[in-house]
Design an enzyme around this catalytic site. Structure first.
Site, PDB file in Angstrom:
ATOM      1  CE  LYS A  66       5.042   2.627   1.911  1.00 20.25           C
ATOM      2  NZ  LYS A  66       3.812   1.823   1.987  1.00 20.25           N
ATOM      3  CB  SER A 141       3.729   1.130   5.985  1.00 18.14           C
ATOM      4  OG  SER A 141       3.311   0.918   4.637  1.00 18.14           O
ATOM      5  CB  SER A 165       0.244   1.076   3.807  1.00 19.27           C
ATOM      6  OG  SER A 165       0.657   0.291   4.877  1.00 19.27           O
TER       7      SER A 165
HETATM    8  N1  GLN Z   1      -0.830  -1.916   8.643  1.00 28.29           N
HETATM    9  C1  GLN Z   1      -0.920  -3.050   7.793  1.00 28.29           C
HETATM   10  C2  GLN Z   1       0.186  -4.028   8.100  1.00 28.29           C
HETATM   11  O1  GLN Z   1       0.954  -3.723   8.948  1.00 28.29           O
HETATM   12  C3  GLN Z   1      -0.884  -2.631   6.357  1.00 28.29           C
HETATM   13  C4  GLN Z   1       0.448  -2.394   5.800  1.00 28.29           C
HETATM   14  C5  GLN Z   1       0.429  -1.980   4.371  1.00 28.29           C
HETATM   15  O2  GLN Z   1      -0.634  -1.743   3.793  1.00 28.29           O
HETATM   16  N2  GLN Z   1       1.603  -1.949   3.773  1.00 28.29           N
HETATM   17  O3  GLN Z   1       0.285  -5.059   7.520  1.00 28.29           O
END
Ligand code: GLN
Length: 459
Positions: A66, A141, A165
Site C-alpha cells: 500500500k 482505504s 481498511s
Molecule cells: N474507513 C475508515 C475511515 O475512513 C477506516 C480507514 C482505515 O482503516 N484506514 O476512517
C-alpha cells in the site's frame, strides 16, 4: 516452492505479474510499478538458486505494498498530493522483513489519501475499480492492494487497518484480509493515521499464505515501542468450541444476503459440532461515534507535520511562511483529510474536549470491556465486515456520513485492539463478493487463521 524446485523462475513470475499489472491498468491499482528493480532482483534470485545458494522463505514471490509504507522504491505518497515528490530514505520494518525473505516488490498500490475513507475514491489519483464489477468501488482505504491480489497480479499485498481498511476491501473483492492484534506488527515506517488504532496486515488468497506472512512480519521492534513480544511464533493454537454472534447486528441495516451468509456459516459450524451463542453487545452501537472522534483527534496531530517544508509538495503561491503552510495544506490535502483535521481540532479544543474526546475515550473503555466479557463466553465472534457488499462508484462519495456508516462493524475492533480476519463467504445473486469477519481476543491471530479453515470447507 516452485521456484526452489526450479519448475519456474523468479524472472518468469515477475514478468507475469508486471504483464498483468499492465493488462489491468484501467483498474487504477498501482501508483508506482517497480519494473526495473523487480526484474533485477528476480535475476539475482534465479542466479542464487542456480548456484545452489540459500534463498529466503518468500524467494521470488511478487508482492505489492500500500502506498503508505515507506521504502526507497518510488515515491511514498499515501495517494495524497501533499506527499508527491517524497522519496523515503528509510524502509518500513514490515517491508524490510518481507524483502529480507526475498519477496519481490512489484509496486505501490492506491488508497484513500492518508487512508481516510472506505472506497479509495478519496485518492488524489482517482478511484480503484472493484475486481468483480468495474462500476463499483474497490472498498478502502486499501482498495489497490485488495484488487491487486483479487486479480491475481501479486500473491499478496500489505495494507493498513485503522478502522476496517484491510477487512472491508478484502470482503469487497473475495480475498482474505487480516487486521492483527494492535502491536503485533511494527508500524515503524508507515504513514501514521491514528496511532492508537493503526495496524499493519495483509491480503492473501489463502490462509496458509496469511500464516506464513504473519510468522515473518510479527514481533517486537525497537523502533516501535507499541510492538508486543513475538507471541505469534510462540503460542500453541487453542481449541475452540463456542462461536458468538452479535444480536445487535441482525437487523435491517445489514443487507439480507449478508445476513443469510452469516446464517449459513453458523449452520456449517453447528453441523461440525460447534456451539453458536447469541450475544448482546450494546456498547458497540456507539463505536462508530467514538471512532469518528478519537481517530480525527489523532489524525489532526499526525497530519500537522505536513507543512510544505519537510516533505513532498510545496505551494509556490506563497509570499510568507504562514501563507506557505496554509497554501500547501490547502492545495495538498483532499477534502476528506481537511474534514478530519477540522473535526479533530474541534473535539480537542478546550471548550469541547470534555463533551467529545473525553466521552469517546470512556466509550472506548466500555467497548474494550464488552469484548473481554464476550470472550469469556465464547472463543470467537463471527460478524459481517460491512453492512453492504461493494457499492456503486460515486454513490456515497458526496455523503460523508453514509460513507462513515460503512464502517459500523469494523471500527470497534480497532478501538479494542482485537484482531479480525475477513474471510470470503460467498457471493450475492449478482455476483458480488460477501465477506464475514472472525474476531478473537487479543493475541489470538494464529487461532483465527486456523479456525477460518473450518469455515472454508463448504465452498
Ligand atoms: N474507513 C475508515 C475511515 O475512513 C477506516 C480507514 C482505515 O482503516 N484506514 O476512517
Amino acid at each position: 516452492m516452485r521456484i526452489a524446485n526450479k519448475t519456474i523462475t523468479a524472472t518468469r513470475l515477475v514478468k507475469d505479474a508486471l504483464d498483468k499489472a499492465h493488462e489491468f491498468k484501467d483498474y487504477n491499482i498501482f501508483t508506482f510499478l517497480n519494473e526495473e528493480g523487480a526484474l533485477k532482483k528476480a535475476a539475482e534470485i534465479d542466479a542464487k538458486i542456480a548456484a545452489g545458494e540459500k534463498v529466503g522463505k518468500l524467494a521470488g514471490v511478487p508482492f505489492a505494498i500500500k502506498d503508505n509504507f515507506l521504502a526507497p522504491f518510488g515515491e511514498t505518497t499515501a495517494s495524497a498530493h501533499i506527499l508527491e515528490g517524497f522519496n523515503s530514505p528509510i524502509t518500513a520494518t514490515a517491508v524490510a522483513k518481507l524483502l529480507a525473505e526475498d519477496a519481490i516488490l512489484i509496486g505501490r498500490t492506491n488508497l484513500d489519501a492518508f487512508a481516510h475513507g472506505s472506497s479509495t475514491e478519496n485518492s488524489y489519483f482517482g478511484p480503484t475499480l472493484n475486481s468483480h464489477d468495474r462500476e463499483r468501488v474497490a472498498g478502502g482505504s486499501s482498495g489497490g492492494s485488495a484488487v491487486a491480489v483479487a486479480l491475481d497480479i501479486v500473491e499478496f499485498a500489505t495494507g493498513t487497518d485503522t478502522g476496517g481498511s484491510i477487512r472491508q476491501p478484502a470482503s469487497f473483492n473475495d480475498v482474505y484480509g487480516l487486521k492483527p492484534t494492535y502491536g503485533c506488527i511494527s508500524r515503524y515506517g508507515v504513514v501514521a493515521m491514528a496511532s492508537s488504532t493503526d495496524c499493519i496486515g495483509f491480503f492473501t488468497k489463502s490462509l496458509e499464505d496469511m500464516d506464513l506472512l504473519m510468522s515473518i512480519a510479527s514481533g517486537k521492534d525497537s523502533k516501535d515501542l507499541t510492538t508486543l513480544d513475538d507471541y505469534y511464533n510462540n503460542s500453541e493454537v487453542a481449541k475452540a468450541e463456542k462461536v458468538g454472534i452479535i444480536k445487535d447486528f441482525d437487523n435491517d441495516s445489514v443487507a439480507p444476503e449478508i445476513r443469510a451468509a452469516l446464517k449459513s456459516k453458523c449452520e456449517l459450524l453447528k453441523s461440525k459440532g460447534y456451539e453458536i451463542i447469541e450475544l448482546e453487545m450494546p456498547a458497540l452501537k456507539y463505536a462508530l461515534a467514538a471512532y469518528y472522534i478519537i481517530v480525527p483527534a489523532e489524525i489532526t496531530s499526525n497530519l500537522s507535520r505536513y507543512d510544505g517544508v519537510r516533505y513532498g509538495f510545496r505551494s509556490d503561491k506563497s509570499t510568507g511562511l504562514n501563507e506557505l503552510y496554509a497554501n500547501t495544506r490547502d492545495e495538498g490535502f483532499m477534502p476528506e483529510n481537511k474534514r478530519r483535521i477540522m473535526i479533530g481540532n474541534f473535539v480537542l479544543s478546550s471548550g469541547f474536549y470534555d463533551a467529545y474526546f473525553l466521552k469517546a475515550a470512556k466509550v472506548r473503555t466500555l467497548i474494550i470491556k464488552e469484548y473481554e466479557e464476550a470472550f469469556s463466553k465464547c472463543d470467537f465472534l463471527l460478524t459481517p465486515v460491512a453492512p453492504n457488499p461493494a457499492f456503486k462508484l460515486g454513490e456515497k462519495a458526496n455523503d460523508p456520513v453514509a460513507m462513515y456508516l460503512e464502517d459500523m462493524m469494523s471500527v470497534s475492533l480497532n478501538l479494542a485492539g482485537v484482531p479480525g480476519l475477513a474471510i470470503p463467504a460467498g457471493k450475492t445473486a449478482s455476483g458480488l463478493p460477501i465477506g464475514l469477519q472472525l474476531v478473537g481476543p487479543r493475541r489470538s491471530d494464529k487461532d483465527l487463521i486456523e479456525f477460518a479453515k473450518v469455515l472454508k470447507e463448504d465452498k
